[in-house]
Motif scaffolding. Structure first.
Motif, PDB file in Angstrom:
ATOM      1  N   SER A  67     -23.298 -16.493 -68.565  1.00 34.89           N
ATOM      2  CA  SER A  67     -22.137 -15.673 -68.915  1.00 34.89           C
ATOM      3  C   SER A  67     -21.142 -16.480 -69.745  1.00 34.89           C
ATOM      4  N   VAL A  68     -20.918 -17.740 -69.349  1.00 36.69           N
ATOM      5  CA  VAL A  68     -20.033 -18.611 -70.135  1.00 36.69           C
ATOM      6  C   VAL A  68     -20.597 -18.796 -71.540  1.00 36.69           C
ATOM      7  N   MET A  69     -21.904 -19.009 -71.640  1.00 38.49           N
ATOM      8  CA  MET A  69     -22.534 -19.177 -72.951  1.00 38.49           C
ATOM      9  C   MET A  69     -22.451 -17.895 -73.771  1.00 38.49           C
ATOM     10  N   ALA A  70     -22.604 -16.750 -73.106  1.00 38.33           N
ATOM     11  CA  ALA A  70     -22.651 -15.480 -73.825  1.00 38.33           C
ATOM     12  C   ALA A  70     -21.326 -15.174 -74.506  1.00 38.33           C
ATOM     13  N   THR A  71     -20.229 -15.598 -73.897  1.00 38.80           N
ATOM     14  CA  THR A  71     -18.943 -15.367 -74.551  1.00 38.80           C
ATOM     15  C   THR A  71     -18.818 -16.176 -75.829  1.00 38.80           C
ATOM     16  N   GLN A  72     -19.585 -17.285 -75.925  1.00 43.67           N
ATOM     17  CA  GLN A  72     -19.585 -18.093 -77.139  1.00 43.67           C
ATOM     18  C   GLN A  72     -20.657 -17.631 -78.126  1.00 43.67           C
ATOM     19  N   LEU A  73     -21.829 -17.234 -77.623  1.00 48.47           N
ATOM     20  CA  LEU A  73     -22.889 -16.743 -78.501  1.00 48.47           C
ATOM     21  C   LEU A  73     -22.828 -15.221 -78.505  1.00 48.47           C
ATOM     22  N   SER A  74     -21.776 -14.703 -79.095  1.00 45.70           N
ATOM     23  CA  SER A  74     -21.502 -13.266 -79.047  1.00 45.70           C
ATOM     24  C   SER A  74     -21.852 -12.626 -80.375  1.00 45.70           C
ATOM     25  N   ALA A  75     -21.464 -11.363 -80.526  1.00 36.55           N
ATOM     26  CA  ALA A  75     -21.672 -10.680 -81.802  1.00 36.55           C
ATOM     27  C   ALA A  75     -20.934 -11.410 -82.917  1.00 36.55           C
ATOM     28  N   ILE A  76     -19.776 -11.992 -82.595  1.00 33.16           N
ATOM     29  CA  ILE A  76     -19.022 -12.753 -83.592  1.00 33.16           C
ATOM     30  C   ILE A  76     -19.837 -13.942 -84.076  1.00 33.16           C
ATOM     31  N   THR A  77     -20.437 -14.678 -83.125  1.00 32.52           N
ATOM     32  CA  THR A  77     -21.216 -15.852 -83.484  1.00 32.52           C
ATOM     33  C   THR A  77     -22.447 -15.468 -84.284  1.00 32.52           C
ATOM     34  N   LEU A  78     -23.113 -14.413 -83.877  1.00 29.50           N
ATOM     35  CA  LEU A  78     -24.342 -14.007 -84.537  1.00 29.50           C
ATOM     36  C   LEU A  78     -24.076 -13.547 -85.966  1.00 29.50           C
ATOM     37  N   ILE A  79     -23.119 -12.653 -86.138  1.00 31.34           N
ATOM     38  CA  ILE A  79     -22.828 -12.112 -87.468  1.00 31.34           C
ATOM     39  C   ILE A  79     -22.070 -13.138 -88.307  1.00 31.34           C
ATOM     40  N   ALA A 124     -25.243  -5.317 -77.139  1.00 36.80           N
ATOM     41  CA  ALA A 124     -25.073  -5.916 -75.805  1.00 36.80           C
ATOM     42  C   ALA A 124     -24.053  -7.039 -75.842  1.00 36.80           C
ATOM     43  N   ALA A 125     -24.090  -7.841 -76.926  1.00 36.13           N
ATOM     44  CA  ALA A 125     -23.104  -8.915 -77.078  1.00 36.13           C
ATOM     45  C   ALA A 125     -21.702  -8.342 -77.191  1.00 36.13           C
ATOM     46  N   ALA A 126     -21.587  -7.232 -77.918  1.00 36.18           N
ATOM     47  CA  ALA A 126     -20.274  -6.601 -78.066  1.00 36.18           C
ATOM     48  C   ALA A 126     -19.766  -6.087 -76.732  1.00 36.18           C
ATOM     49  N   VAL A 127     -20.642  -5.423 -76.000  1.00 33.76           N
ATOM     50  CA  VAL A 127     -20.243  -4.859 -74.709  1.00 33.76           C
ATOM     51  C   VAL A 127     -19.832  -5.951 -73.736  1.00 33.76           C
ATOM     52  N   SER A 128     -20.661  -7.005 -73.625  1.00 33.69           N
ATOM     53  CA  SER A 128     -20.359  -8.034 -72.629  1.00 33.69           C
ATOM     54  C   SER A 128     -19.134  -8.849 -73.007  1.00 33.69           C
ATOM     55  N   SER A 129     -18.998  -9.216 -74.297  1.00 36.26           N
ATOM     56  CA  SER A 129     -17.843 -10.001 -74.715  1.00 36.26           C
ATOM     57  C   SER A 129     -16.555  -9.197 -74.586  1.00 36.26           C
ATOM     58  N   ALA A 130     -16.611  -7.941 -75.017  1.00 36.34           N
ATOM     59  CA  ALA A 130     -15.428  -7.098 -74.903  1.00 36.34           C
ATOM     60  C   ALA A 130     -15.094  -6.827 -73.448  1.00 36.34           C
ATOM     61  N   ALA A 131     -16.126  -6.616 -72.640  1.00 32.60           N
ATOM     62  CA  ALA A 131     -15.888  -6.342 -71.229  1.00 32.60           C
ATOM     63  C   ALA A 131     -15.297  -7.558 -70.519  1.00 32.60           C
ATOM     64  N   GLY A 132     -15.777  -8.759 -70.878  1.00 33.59           N
ATOM     65  CA  GLY A 132     -15.196  -9.958 -70.290  1.00 33.59           C
ATOM     66  C   GLY A 132     -13.733 -10.113 -70.651  1.00 33.59           C
ATOM     67  N   ALA A 133     -13.405  -9.837 -71.916  1.00 30.04           N
ATOM     68  CA  ALA A 133     -12.002  -9.916 -72.342  1.00 30.04           C
ATOM     69  C   ALA A 133     -11.155  -8.879 -71.618  1.00 30.04           C
ATOM     70  N   LEU A 134     -11.668  -7.654 -71.522  1.00 30.05           N
ATOM     71  CA  LEU A 134     -10.919  -6.588 -70.849  1.00 30.05           C
ATOM     72  C   LEU A 134     -10.680  -6.909 -69.385  1.00 30.05           C
ATOM     73  N   SER A 135     -11.717  -7.394 -68.729  1.00 28.86           N
ATOM     74  CA  SER A 135     -11.576  -7.708 -67.311  1.00 28.86           C
ATOM     75  C   SER A 135     -10.552  -8.808 -67.081  1.00 28.86           C
ATOM     76  N   SER A 136     -10.568  -9.825 -67.954  1.00 30.74           N
ATOM     77  CA  SER A 136      -9.606 -10.924 -67.790  1.00 30.74           C
ATOM     78  C   SER A 136      -8.186 -10.455 -68.108  1.00 30.74           C
ATOM     79  N   LEU A 137      -8.026  -9.631 -69.122  1.00 27.08           N
ATOM     80  CA  LEU A 137      -6.701  -9.078 -69.427  1.00 27.08           C
ATOM     81  C   LEU A 137      -6.167  -8.280 -68.241  1.00 27.08           C
ATOM     82  N   THR A 138      -7.043  -7.505 -67.635  1.00 26.01           N
ATOM     83  CA  THR A 138      -6.612  -6.660 -66.517  1.00 26.01           C
ATOM     84  C   THR A 138      -6.302  -7.480 -65.281  1.00 26.01           C
ATOM     85  N   SER A 139      -7.155  -8.459 -64.984  1.00 23.07           N
ATOM     86  CA  SER A 139      -6.907  -9.264 -63.781  1.00 23.07           C
ATOM     87  C   SER A 139      -5.598 -10.043 -63.920  1.00 23.07           C
ATOM     88  N   ALA A 140      -5.334 -10.618 -65.103  1.00 19.95           N
ATOM     89  CA  ALA A 140      -4.085 -11.356 -65.298  1.00 19.95           C
ATOM     90  C   ALA A 140      -2.883 -10.419 -65.212  1.00 19.95           C
TER      91      ALA A 140
END
Length: 569
Positions: free
Chosen positions: A48-60, A425-441
């Motif tokens: 999961s930590v790696m996926a936030t770095q190897l995301s749609a942004i990294t690929l494209i 999938a990269a978009a969903v997981s990266s965006a979801a991780g950001a959303l979850s962290s924004l909400t928890s904070a």
């Protein structure tokens, strides 16, 4: 996209999303929703930590940057292993000794509520901006795929990813990250294989590397440049020769990114929530180390993929422009602009033909200086012609469309479907991780700390889902205003404005026992002000912002601590 590509894409995407939602849809507590009951295995947290770095942004963006600049971007990651070791030694034990849901809860224990809230708000602003770039990346691909303009496609992607995260919580994010990594790695390796077969089959292995080297695309390390000046660059004319304005070299890769990675992996709630959801401190350390020692090879593979794509296009016929909307814009040009565009197209065709001939001669073993000079001049001429064509159209750089253009025009349809599924999938997981962290904070550090401290669990969950929807809408709105600058640069530049100062607060907590709440809060504000002032008045590579912000925060915090030391508790 034919029916086969659509079938592969829809099946892979449906399974990825269904399995992620299935795992945590029944979360009934804040602990379950934001920390997945602290039940995530270390290897899943590491992926999961790696996926936030190897995301749609990294690929494209990564393939586009490899195409444009070669391997220079890999210097960005040189400090990553060192940062991970530091985090394992000092930060992980700090986080795992308390039952916390956000990184910033620790700051209240050390500095009081004001510092906690200020730091959390700084994170919220920075993460919302970075999240906007996360949404923009897949919208580029789906806009090219469907013909729908980029702005409405941003809202489609934002709506889907927000809905998924509202249903699934952090557990859904982590398990989607795991499958995302599998899809992306399989897709990258497959594309790499196709391009290798194509280019090596014509030039040979040595010929491919000779062609890349002659074009300056194998320069992975820049230690010194005779044009560098250590004087600050206040004027645009001084930027070209300024050491501080050079973005990618050994020194920014070791020192600038060291502070970026320490803050991103150690103080950013997106990453910390993955560490907090694992089963133990030892599992969190393993997750970080897994990312530390696999990220650089994967990033190198992405950049090499961009380099192979460059050779492939150089041998064949490189597109004049990659943005899918540009052909229609060219048809609608006024006569004078059309004449300029046609002249640029003719110059590009001549330069690419000359480049292909010289490339084949170099691959065949020619070491004639004239051949190398012809090749390098053709490289420059082709790039200049592309810039002239974009100027005639009024278009920006289209580096983000290099990889999507290749996917839709040349790869086999099953692989196209798999790659689009991986990007989604990269978009969903990266965006979801950001959303979850924004909400928890927001919920833990602001809402329940100041507005409704005794909020019942069930009502807190309902409020969390509404807050999540708000952040999704906010980031989607910001994404609709982004341009076509390289995505990797955009996301890291946004973060670098804030990360150094946030890291400075945690460094004060760890290593400055005399510093109290006043020192930490003042340090954070001074660090942010200094960083934004440097950005506004000087030409400094954004990677240095992290070091500048951290030093400004720690330095001013220590000065305040001399005047107002921490009170003994």
């Amino acid at each position: 996209m034919n029916w086969l590509a659509w079938t592969v894409f829809l099946l892979a995407t449906a399974y990825t999303i269904w399995d992620g939602v299935r795992r945590t849809m029944g979360a009934r507590t804040m602990e379950g929703f934001f920390a997945a009951g602290r039940s995530i295995p270390w290897w899943a947290a590491g992926l999961s930590v790696m996926a936030t770095q190897l995301s749609a942004i990294t690929l494209i963006g990564g393939v586009g940057m490899g195409y444009q600049g070669g391997l220079e971007w890999v210097q960005f990651y040189f400090a990553l292993p060192f940062a991970m070791v530091i985090l394992c030694v000092w930060f992980v034990p700090l986080y795992r000794q308390h039952p916390i849901l956000t990184a910033y809860e620790l700051l209240e224990r050390r500095f009081g509520p004001a510092t906690r809230t200020l730091t959390s708000v700084a994170f919220l602003v920075s993460r919302c901006l970075a999240f906007a770039v996360v949404l923009y990346a897949p919208a580029v691909v789906f806009s090219a795929m469907t013909g729908i303009p980029i702005t409405p496609m941003v809202f489609v992607v934002g709506t889907i990813t927000t809905s998924y995260t509202v249903l699934g919580g952090v557990g859904g994010v982590v398990w989607t990250d795991v499958k995302q990594m599998v899809l992306i790695v399989v897709g990258i390796v497959a594309c790499f294989g196709f391009l290798t077969w194509d280019t090596v089959g014509e030039l040979g292995v040595g010929g491919v590397f000779a062609a890349l080297g002659a074009a300056g695309k194998l320069n992975a390390v820049e230690v010194a440049n005779p044009q560098w000046s250590l004087a600050p660059a206040f004027e645009p004319a001084a930027k070209a020769g300024s050491f501080w304005a050079d973005e990618y070299n050994l020194w920014t890769g070791l020192f600038g990114t060291l502070f970026l990675f320490l803050s991103y992996f150690g103080c950013d709630q997106v990453q910390v929530q993955s560490l907090l959801s694992s089963r133990s401190a030892d599992a969190s350390r393993r997750a970080l180390l897994l990312s530390a020692f696999t990220k650089i090879p994967l990033q190198l593979l992405v950049l090499l993929l961009g380099g192979l794509l460059y050779v492939h296009h150089a041998l064949a016929k490189e597109p004049l422009l990659f943005h899918p909307a540009d052909p229609a814009k060219a048809e609608a040009l006024a006569p004078d602009a059309r004449a300029r565009f046609d002249a640029a197209a003719a110059a590009h065709a001549a330069a690419t033909a000359q480049r292909a001939t010289a490339m084949r001669q170099i691959a065949a073993g020619s070491d004639e200086p004239a051949t190398l000079a012809t090749y390098q001049q053709a490289v420059v001429d082709a790039q200049r012609a592309q810039a002239d064509a974009r100027a005639a159209l009024g278009s920006k750089k289209d580096v983000n469309y290099v990889f999507p253009d290749y996917l839709f025009r040349e790869v086999p349809k099953p692989l196209l479907g798999l790659m689009i599924a991986a990007i989604f999938a990269a978009a969903v997981s990266s965006a979801a991780g950001a959303l979850s962290s924004l909400t928890s904070a927001t919920m833990v550090d602001v809402w329940q700390r100041w507005l409704q401290p005794r909020l019942a669990e069930e009502r807190a969950l309902r409020t969390s889902r509404m807050v999540m929807a708000f952040w999704g809408l906010a980031a989607t709105s910001v994404a609709s205003f982004l341009g076509d600058r390289p995505l990797l640069e955009q996301v890291n530049q946004f973060g670098s404005l804030f990360y150094g100062s946030i890291l400075g607060v945690f460094l004060l907590a760890l290593f400055a026992p005399r510093a109290g709440g006043a020192a930490a809060s003042a340090g954070l504000l001074v660090g942010l002000c200094v960083t934004f002032a440097v950005d506004a008045t000087m030409h400094v590579a954004y990677l240095w912002y992290n070091l500048i912000g951290a030093f400004a925060c720690v330095g001013s915090g220590l000065l305040v601590a001399l005047v107002a030391p921490r009170r003994a508790s």
